[in-house]
Motif scaffolding. Structure first.
Motif, PDB file in Angstrom:
ATOM      1  N   LYS A   1       3.116   6.959  -6.842  1.00 34.88           N
ATOM      2  CA  LYS A   1       2.107   7.831  -7.781  1.00 34.88           C
ATOM      3  C   LYS A   1       2.830   9.365  -7.339  1.00 34.88           C
ATOM      4  CE  LYS A   1      -2.252   5.640  -6.409  1.00 34.88           C
ATOM      5  NZ  LYS A   1      -3.348   5.719  -5.377  1.00 34.88           N
TER       6      LYS A   1
ATOM      7  N   VAL B   1      -7.107  -3.242  -1.332  1.00 37.92           N
ATOM      8  CA  VAL B   1      -5.876  -4.029  -1.388  1.00 37.92           C
ATOM      9  C   VAL B   1      -6.278  -5.369  -0.706  1.00 37.92           C
ATOM     10  CG1 VAL B   1      -5.126  -3.417   0.898  1.00 37.92           C
ATOM     11  CG2 VAL B   1      -3.605  -4.152  -0.708  1.00 37.92           C
TER      12      VAL B   1
ATOM     13  N   GLN C   1       0.883  -1.260   0.018  1.00 37.06           N
ATOM     14  CA  GLN C   1       0.012   0.014   0.109  1.00 37.06           C
ATOM     15  C   GLN C   1       0.932   1.188  -0.001  1.00 37.06           C
ATOM     16  OE1 GLN C   1      -2.291  -1.132   3.513  1.00 37.06           O
ATOM     17  NE2 GLN C   1      -4.125  -0.653   2.695  1.00 37.06           N
TER      18      GLN C   1
ATOM     19  N   THR D   1       2.468   3.500 -11.841  1.00 40.04           N
ATOM     20  CA  THR D   1       2.066   2.198 -11.640  1.00 40.04           C
ATOM     21  C   THR D   1       2.807   1.285 -12.789  1.00 40.04           C
ATOM     22  OG1 THR D   1       0.278   2.177 -13.055  1.00 40.04           O
ATOM     23  CG2 THR D   1      -0.412   2.668 -10.902  1.00 40.04           C
TER      24      THR D   1
ATOM     25  N   VAL E   1      -1.390  -4.455  -6.558  1.00 38.34           N
ATOM     26  CA  VAL E   1      -1.790  -3.236  -5.650  1.00 38.34           C
ATOM     27  C   VAL E   1      -1.466  -1.900  -6.484  1.00 38.34           C
ATOM     28  CG1 VAL E   1      -1.367  -2.287  -3.425  1.00 38.34           C
ATOM     29  CG2 VAL E   1      -1.628  -4.567  -3.640  1.00 38.34           C
ATOM     30  N   LYS E   2      -2.418  -1.199  -6.639  1.00 35.10           N
ATOM     31  CA  LYS E   2      -2.034   0.268  -6.929  1.00 35.10           C
ATOM     32  C   LYS E   2      -2.336   1.505  -6.452  1.00 35.10           C
ATOM     33  CE  LYS E   2      -2.403  -1.210 -11.741  1.00 35.10           C
ATOM     34  NZ  LYS E   2      -2.244  -2.694 -11.664  1.00 35.10           N
ATOM     35  N   GLY E   3      -2.627   1.231  -4.812  1.00 38.09           N
ATOM     36  CA  GLY E   3      -2.833   2.129  -3.985  1.00 38.09           C
ATOM     37  C   GLY E   3      -3.165   1.657  -2.965  1.00 38.09           C
ATOM     38  N   TYR E   4      -3.602   2.503  -1.827  1.00 33.48           N
ATOM     39  CA  TYR E   4      -3.785   2.319  -0.338  1.00 33.48           C
ATOM     40  C   TYR E   4      -4.942   1.407  -0.339  1.00 33.48           C
ATOM     41  CZ  TYR E   4      -5.292   2.775   4.377  1.00 33.48           C
ATOM     42  OH  TYR E   4      -5.942   2.653   5.743  1.00 33.48           O
ATOM     43  N   LYS E   5      -5.903   1.974  -1.131  1.00 39.11           N
ATOM     44  CA  LYS E   5      -7.536   1.390  -1.125  1.00 39.11           C
ATOM     45  C   LYS E   5      -7.531   0.124  -1.962  1.00 39.11           C
ATOM     46  CE  LYS E   5     -11.012   4.051  -1.366  1.00 39.11           C
ATOM     47  NZ  LYS E   5     -12.229   5.189  -1.841  1.00 39.11           N
TER      48      LYS E   5
ATOM     49  N   ARG F   1       8.524  -4.877  -5.835  1.00 38.40           N
ATOM     50  CA  ARG F   1       7.309  -5.048  -4.870  1.00 38.40           C
ATOM     51  C   ARG F   1       7.398  -6.249  -3.901  1.00 38.40           C
ATOM     52  NH1 ARG F   1       2.113  -3.463  -5.643  1.00 38.40           N
ATOM     53  NH2 ARG F   1       2.902  -1.131  -5.689  1.00 38.40           N
TER      54      ARG F   1
ATOM     55  N   SER G   1       2.715   1.845  -3.283  1.00 41.26           N
ATOM     56  CA  SER G   1       1.914   2.098  -4.102  1.00 41.26           C
ATOM     57  C   SER G   1       1.559   3.699  -4.313  1.00 41.26           C
ATOM     58  CB  SER G   1       0.508   1.329  -4.134  1.00 41.26           C
ATOM     59  OG  SER G   1       0.664  -0.011  -4.248  1.00 41.26           O
ATOM     60  N   GLU G   2       1.129   4.182  -3.046  1.00 36.69           N
ATOM     61  CA  GLU G   2       0.995   5.556  -2.996  1.00 36.69           C
ATOM     62  C   GLU G   2       2.317   6.376  -3.218  1.00 36.69           C
ATOM     63  OE1 GLU G   2      -1.823   7.186  -2.497  1.00 36.69           O
ATOM     64  OE2 GLU G   2      -3.147   5.073  -2.584  1.00 36.69           O
TER      65      GLU G   2
END
Lengths: 526, 422, 487
Positions: A141, B33, A134, A246, B27-31, A378, A137-138
């Motif tokens: 960005k 997941v 998480q 991404t 997984v591409k973000g916090y949400k 990852r 990923s953030e």
């Protein structure tokens, strides 16, 4: 020994009835150990094949606090009533077993927010159950990235959660002990200490001071693994990421691969005629600062990482082992600009030429290499290298030190392992000791992993290997191994290591006078 | 295999927690997941795939007894297979199968949940897993003039399934399917009143013998029809026929296709031609039993080879969700002029369950709705104005959740949109 | 009595009690109260120190460790209590080991920067130094103070470049931190190729962090190892001048984030003039007038492999960034050559110490913060200076990104004539009043010194309590520099 009802009710008052359980079935799910080493052979029933005995000591109850206030309330309640507690986040490996009966678990799953990402000042603030996938990923960005521990990106992003906190990208992004900034810490007595700038200003950018740094108390090269209270929030350094926001991964599980390797990225695997040559190559790569990631890996582990099944691993491993000339490493080069990328590649080639490195062709392949690259950024497939083979695995983890002593110790341990393999007590995994360096070569670490088979003898072989490794580590001045925690091992290593165990006990006594914070992974005041 | 036969398999769990999350590579973000609605909602490790396995081993080792709470944990699981697929990205082990066997053990040993007993009672009495059903099973097909394959041979069988037959909101999908098949001049039939529950959900609830009884009945019906292909618009039925019936050696040579697979085939064969514009920005929800659980069963008999890493003779393949039905529904949607398809963060083999499966809709409707609402939020955050899926269970559950909140977000079946475009 | 015991430990030559010497140690350039020590003792070895500490425990005599030579600035080397012994380590000057392979050097507390630089240069290494330390500054002292260093790209952790220490705690126990702890003696570790590079540990505590920043309140360090960097083969320094601090900080952020530069810091015209002026007071004043308000200095380097190419690509990448920010890097700015500045900052300061050149004294207010807060903090300090009637054109500002850009050290230098009571009072008042205002605006005084220390530490009672617990472990009798920090 069940909890007294008034204690249970008091805990229920803190977290709510839905967030506490003493149901035996639930407690057993928490008593499961991922590595059979968590169970002593003396606890195995006689005449019974292991395969593997997974249940260690149970917690008395499990709580799911939702925030620091609830954590504090639980800790204070435990102190008032002479009850021990332990906290963990994802609970994977190392320290998720209580030392005694009657311990309350704080499962930090509900404390899971990313509180801040400060791009300008390059740090992020996380709660314990933010997993690294998480956070990464953030960050991606925003053109940033973070260290992820070797256990995988399904583990906590908190630099205090893991056993030690090293990972594949340590070459350029260091590890937990060094990336840690400010911390919100619920002490074993239930005080909330906010270190550094957090206590002074409410800001997260510095975890040290005023004056001496409490970071020195709350962790060392390894963490206290539940023995020093609960870390409820922490800031971690983050780093630049020139890659895509991404990663362009496609496909269906387990066959993921990027449609292209992003520009400015390259992955290679080089093998060397000897550990000395590998070490020299690593030293030069470090000093030239060209690597984003540099990890020593035997060819068999590369095969395991790539393969989507054990069967495939066997076939791939056999093939790859014939294509390498000796120990090797994975290297990922990333250029912040096209010019930088070209420069780094040229320097790499010079180093490889000078040190007689040989490139593994499969890694040069765009699809295979690209898939490997993303798995190594990852950190998704460590389990393939470790647990898939037999369902259990273990390792001896010499500490963090300079290259030469760490490798020397690891190689001696590997010899003991080889002996056990010859006796059929451990499986042939084709893996010697493998080292890697951190912070552009300034620090090194090496590991010896081994695979158990499903037998009592194998487990006893593992115990023997651990004991022998401890003896070797005592004689080889390579630092205190990461696998040293708990009273017995601290008492073994302390006397020849500046009596650190005595100081650790004093720290424990000062901050945990009631002995409330379970010390299975730490030390007791004895 | 019974639960105890899975003991060695279950012992492989290394407590890594992959079972809780979607494919980490994706997984591409916090949400978005989480992949497991159960632990996402209830948080105790016992609710995860790994936790269930850990409990199952504990049960086999007689470390604890059945309690109401244990059953609550066991049955608060949609059997969606997310844990199974995530685990199999890195491990060679079964997760969903032993979880299912744990339920079977519970039922066989007399530890059931009243709500599910009621559902099974309905199936035993009426051949339908819809306790509140009070209409005729084939009422949805009235006036369509379709063949009864129990009386006339058909090459293709269309099986509507309980959730379509007894939910008036779904009748348009079934009727739409028949329309399209008729337009494509397909020789097909339905079983009419003789259609009975596939038994798939009964199996997942742990009622194995009831499932086997349904399977026997249905396969007898199908064999006598002479049909080569059975198609269904229900993902649960699809999974039952294609995977479970095959698992128990009952499927034979019958080809099982989901409606979307068959319709996609017809489009590619130019027997159906979507030409009318349907303007909408939609997202596609992958039903668990069509996608990650929809790949064919793999029969294997052999043994582990000792003295090695865990390999088998003969080599053993694992169903890892790779060959589920993901593309056919999407191909159909992409073929419809004017339709803009956006993807959610969790899709294909790492889809988020709609919430209806595994008996959860019956035992814990709040949990089912909670799960659905998580999905609806995800659809919105992808920028979609409507959700499209390919399973009446999913559609029904989404609809219930939306109605509860008075939410105007739309849910469609793939068939509905295709019908509009023809 | 004490003196006799000390003589027995270190020899008569190393016990000093003449008034003149005691006077020297009883005060420094800071505003702390003057307290005369009982005597000065100069240990020769760790064994000496251990005996001194044992003696101090028996007699409850405060000990004040000092490593650097004068002048001292912070007040930490002035006793807070009467009857104290100054433990002057400046004679312990052994450079114990230089390890090129592992980029580590180990030395005793009396070693100065000049001495150490000369030793490591022979092995192709260099130190990550603070900005122009004074000639008498102890390297170990600087490390223990967590002084900011001028190559932020190599500053991974706030403790860097310190690796390990051997410390004798206030209890009299010897302890070695990190990899130095063992197993095995230091010699054993060397024989195995281990250079005391790992700072963390041993095991589950990292006590080097507790000794750092402690101002000698935990124990006395007898040697330290520190990480070194490789000596570049090619270097290209640049200067960027601008009135726009925001742009400068933007550029700094990217240069460090992309790891393009080695030395990298920002000074205002006042400080740069003080550093580079050759003729006083004329050229100092002229430089101040012609220099832009803010000057960023950075250096691009090449090492063993393709050094020219490294410098070349980095320079081009740097130029793209400076262009996008709207700044211009130059080789010289207002008569100051970047090469000359590079040469200057790669060694300790010549005499007189740059901070003393203008008026003979300097009072520094420094803290850590982040880029975003700097403009407001600097603005606030200028306002407070004006309110105190201190000429803002005389105020030096030094900004040092540290911890690879995660933090920024911000330092205000107030030059004044300490012989002038009016000026002394002005600076003292300014300093006392500024601290809280700066804290409110985001200044973290991670290294509090002098009369404001208690106010800074007491802002957070739980941290103060925790520190007190730590103190009780390592110096239960509070003999180590009592009255400092919160002890």
């Amino acid at each position: 020994m069940a909890l007294k009802r008034e204690i249970y009710r008091a805990l229920e008052d803190v977290v709510g009835p839905d967030n506490i359980s003493e149901e035996l079935a639930v407690l057993h799910s928490y008593a499961w150990v991922g590595m059979a080493q968590g169970v002593e052979t003396k606890d195995l029933p006689e005449g019974k094949e292991t395969r593997f005995i997974r249940f260690a000591r149970r917690f008395e109850a499990v709580t799911l606090p939702k925030d620091t206030a609830e954590v504090q309330a639980i800790v204070k309640l435990c102190n008032r009533n002479g009850i021990k507690f332990k906290a963990f986040s994802t609970g994977f490996i190392g320290g998720n077993v209580p030392a005694t009966e009657g311990v309350i678990l704080l499962d930090l799953r509900r404390i899971n927010r990313i509180l801040e990402i400060n791009e300008r000042n390059m740090y992020a603030v996380v709660e314990p159950y933010v997993i690294s996938a998480q956070l990464q990923s953030e960050l991606m960005k925003r053109g940033l990235n973070c260290n992820i521990i070797g256990g995988g990106s399904q583990t906590s992003a908190l630099p205090l959660a893991a056993h030690w906190g090293l990972g594949h990208m340590g070459q350029s992004m260091s590890g937990g002990e060094r990336n840690l900034l400010a911390v919100e810490w619920v002490t074993p007595e239930g005080e909330i200490v906010r270190t550094g700038s957090l206590g002074s200003l409410g800001e997260w950018f510095c975890g040290d001071g005023p004056g001496p740094s409490l970071r020195g108390i709350i962790r060392g090269s390894i963490t206290p693994m539940g023995g020093m209270g609960v870390y409820t929030k922490a800031a971690t350094k983050v780093y630049h990421w020139p890659g895509p926001s991404t990663f362009p991964t496609e496909g269906v599980s387990p066959h993921y691969a990027p449609r292209e390797i992003p520009p400015g990225f390259m992955i290679r695997y080089f093998s060397f005629p000897s550990m000395a040559r590998l070490g020299e190559a690593m030293r030069q790569v470090g000093e030239s600062e060209i690597a984003f990631e540099l990890m020593g890996f035997p060819a068999s582990m590369i095969a395991a990482n790539m393969a989507t099944s054990n069967q495939e691993e066997l076939e791939t491993s056999e093939r790859l082992r014939k294509q390498v000339q000796g120990p090797g490493f994975i290297i990922i080069i990333v250029g912040n600009s096209p010019r930088e990328f070209e420069y780094k590649k040229r320097v790499l080639q010079q180093i490889i030429d000078e040190t007689n490195g040989k490139s593994l062709k499969i890694m040069e392949d765009h699809k295979t290499g690209g898939a490997q690259l993303w798995r190594f950024v990852r950190i998704t497939a460590s389990i393939r290298e470790t647990f898939r083979a037999t369902g259990d695995h273990s390792g001896i983890f010499p500490g963090h030190n300079a290259f030469a002593p760490v490798v020397k110790l690891a190689q001696k341990v590997a010899q003991v392992k080889a002996e056990l393999q010859r006796k059929g007590l451990l499986l042939d995994d084709g893996a010697d000791a493998f080292p890697w360096t951190e912070e552009h070569g300034f620090l090194s670490h090496a590991e010896v992993l081994f695979r158990l088979s499903a037998s009592r003898e194998s487990l006893e072989g593992v115990q023997y290997l651990r004991e022998e490794s401890a003896k070797l580590a005592l004689k080889e001045p390579a630092g205190v191994p990461f696998s040293v925690y708990g009273d017995r091992l601290h008492d073994l290593f302390g006397p020849s290591t500046s009596n650190y165990h005595l100081w650790l006990r004093k720290i424990k006594k000062a901050f945990d006078p009631n002995g409330a914070s379970d010390s299975n992974g730490y030390i007791t005041t004895k | 295999m019974s639960l105890k036969d899975y003991k060695q398999n279950m012992d492989l769990c290394c407590r890594c927690s992959y079972c809780k999350f979607i494919s980490l590579e994706m997984v591409k973000g916090y949400k978005h997941v989480n992949v497991c609605p159960s632990i996402a909602r209830y948080n105790f490790h016992a609710y995860s795939g790994g936790g269930r396995i850990n409990m199952a081993v504990g049960m086999l080792e007689n470390r604890f007894d059945y309690t109401d709470k244990l059953l609550e944990v066991v049955y608060n699981c949609q059997m969606c297979g997310g844990c199974d697929i995530s685990c199999k990205y890195v491990m060679d082990m079964e997760v969903l199968e032993p979880i299912n066997e744990f339920r079977i053990k519970c039922v066989e040993e007399g530890h059931t949940v009243p709500a599910l007993d009621g559902v099974i009672k309905g199936m035993r009495e009426k051949g339908a897993m819809m306790p509140a059903a009070n209409s005729k099973r084939s009422q949805w097909a009235e006036g369509m003039g379709v063949k009864d394959f129990t009386k006339q041979r058909s090459r293709v069988i269309y099986h509507a399934g309980c959730r379509t037959s007894y939910d008036k909101e779904m009748w348009k999908v079934a009727r739409g399917t028949l329309n399209l098949l008729q337009k494509a001049d397909v020789d097909f039939g339905i079983a009419g009143e003789r259609e009975s529950c596939c038994g798939g959900r009964a199996y997942e609830m742990g009622y194995k013998s009831d499932f086997l009884r349904q399977a026997e009945y249905n396969m007898e019906l199908f064999k006598r029809s002479g049909a080569e292909i059975v198609i269904t618009g229900c993902s649960d039925c699809y999974y039952a026929f294609k995977v479970l019936y095959d698992k128990f050696g009952m499927k034979g040579g019958l080809e099982v296709l989901h409606t979307t697979e068959y319709l996609d085939r017809l489009i590619k064969e130019k027997k159906l031609n979507p030409t009318k514009t349907v303007t909408a920005k939609i997202t596609y929800h992958d039903p668990c039993h069509l996608g990650r659980l929809g790949e064919s069963y793999i029969h294997w008999e052999g043994k582990e080879i000792p003295g090695h890493i865990r390999i088998f003779d003969p080599p053993k393949e694992f169903r890892r969700g790779t060959y589920g039905v993901y593309e056919a529904p999407r191909e159909i949607l992409k073929s419809i002029p004017g339709l803009k398809l956006v993807e959610m963060d969790r899709r294909k083999e790492y889809t988020w369950c709609c919430g209806a499966g595994g008996g959860v809709k019956e035992t814990n409707p709040d949990f089912a709705k909670w799960t659905a609402k998580e999905r609806i939020e995800e659809a919105r955050s992808a920028g979609a104005k409507a959700m499209v899926t390919a399973c009446p269970g999913c559609e029904g559950n989404f609809r219930n959740a939306l109605e509860e909140d008075g939410d105007s977000f739309k849910v469609y079946d793939v068939v509905e949109l295709l019908e509009q475009a023809i | 009595m004490i003196k006799d015991n000390l003589v027995r430990i270190v020899g008569a030559n190393n016990v000093i009690q003449d008034q003149g010497s005691l006077d020297t140690y009883s005060r420094d350039i800071s505003f702390v109260n003057s307290v005369r020590p009982e005597c000065v003792v100069k240990p020769r070895s760790a064994e000496d120190i251990q005996k001194i500490i044992k003696l101090a425990n028996e007699s409850l005599t405060p000990l004040v460790p000092v490593s650097s030579g004068p002048p001292h600035f912070r007040g930490d080397t002035v006793p807070s209590l009467g009857g104290a012994l100054i433990v002057d380590l400046s004679s312990m000057k052994k450079i114990i080991r230089v390890d090129r392979q592992n980029r580590v050097v180990m030395c005793e507390p009396g070693v100065t920067f000049d001495e150490l630089i000369t030793a490591v240069e022979k092995e192709g290494l260099r130190l990550n130094m603070p900005l122009l330390p004074r000639k008498s500054k102890s390297v170990v002292g600087s490390l223990l103070e967590r002084e900011p260093v001028i190559m932020p790209g190599y500053h991974w952790d706030i403790a860097d470049p310190l690796s390990c220490v051997e410390v004798i705690f206030g209890t009299g126990d010897v302890f070695r931190t990190g990899a130095a702890a063992g197993p095995g003696t230091i010699e054993d570790q060397w024989a195995a190729g281990g250079p005391q590079s790992e700072a963390a540990g041993p095991s589950q505590a990292s006590l080097h962090r507790v000794v750092q920043g402690a101002q000698g309140t935990m124990g006395i360090v007898t040697w330290a190892s520190m990480r070194c960097e490789v000596l570049p083969r090619v270097e290209e320094p640049f200067l960027v001048g601008s009135p726009d601090l925001g742009k400068v900080l933007e550029l700094v952020h990217w240069l460090i984030r992309l790891r393009l530069v080695n030395e990298c810091f920002v000074v205002n015209n006042c400080n740069l003039a003080a550093i580079m002026a050759r003729k006083w007071p004329g050229s100092y004043q002229r430089l101040k007038d012609i220099l832009p308000p803010w000057v960023l200095f950075f250096n691009i380097a090449g090492y063993e492999h393709l050094p020219e190419e490294r410098v070349s690509y980095r320079t081009k990448d740097m130029m793209e960034i400076t262009q996008s920010v709207g700044l211009l890097p130059e080789r010289a700015l207002a008569e100051i050559s970047a090469y000359e500045l590079l040469d200057t900052v790669q060694r300790p300061c010549g005499e007189p110490y740059w901070k003393l050149r203008y008026k003979g004294a300097s009072h520094d207010i420094f803290f850590i913060t982040i880029y975003d807060k700097l403009p407001e903090l600097i603005g606030a300090m200028y306002d407070m200076a004006r309110e105190a009637s201190y000429p803002s054109s005389d105020m030096g500002v030094y900004l040092q990104p540290i911890v690879q850009g995660t933090n920024c050290h911000c330092e205000f230098n107030f030059f004044y004539d300490r012989k002038d009571p009016r000026e002394s009072a002005q600076i003292k008042g300014l300093s006392a009043g500024a601290i809280m205002n700066l804290i409110r605006k985001g200044a973290f005084f991670s290294r509090p010194y002098g009369e404001n220390t208690k106010a800074i530490i007491n802002r957070d009672a739980t941290t103060a309590n925790a520190l007190a617990k730590v103190k009780s472990i390592f110096d239960p009798n509070n003999i180590m520099n009592p009255g400092k920090l919160c002890f």
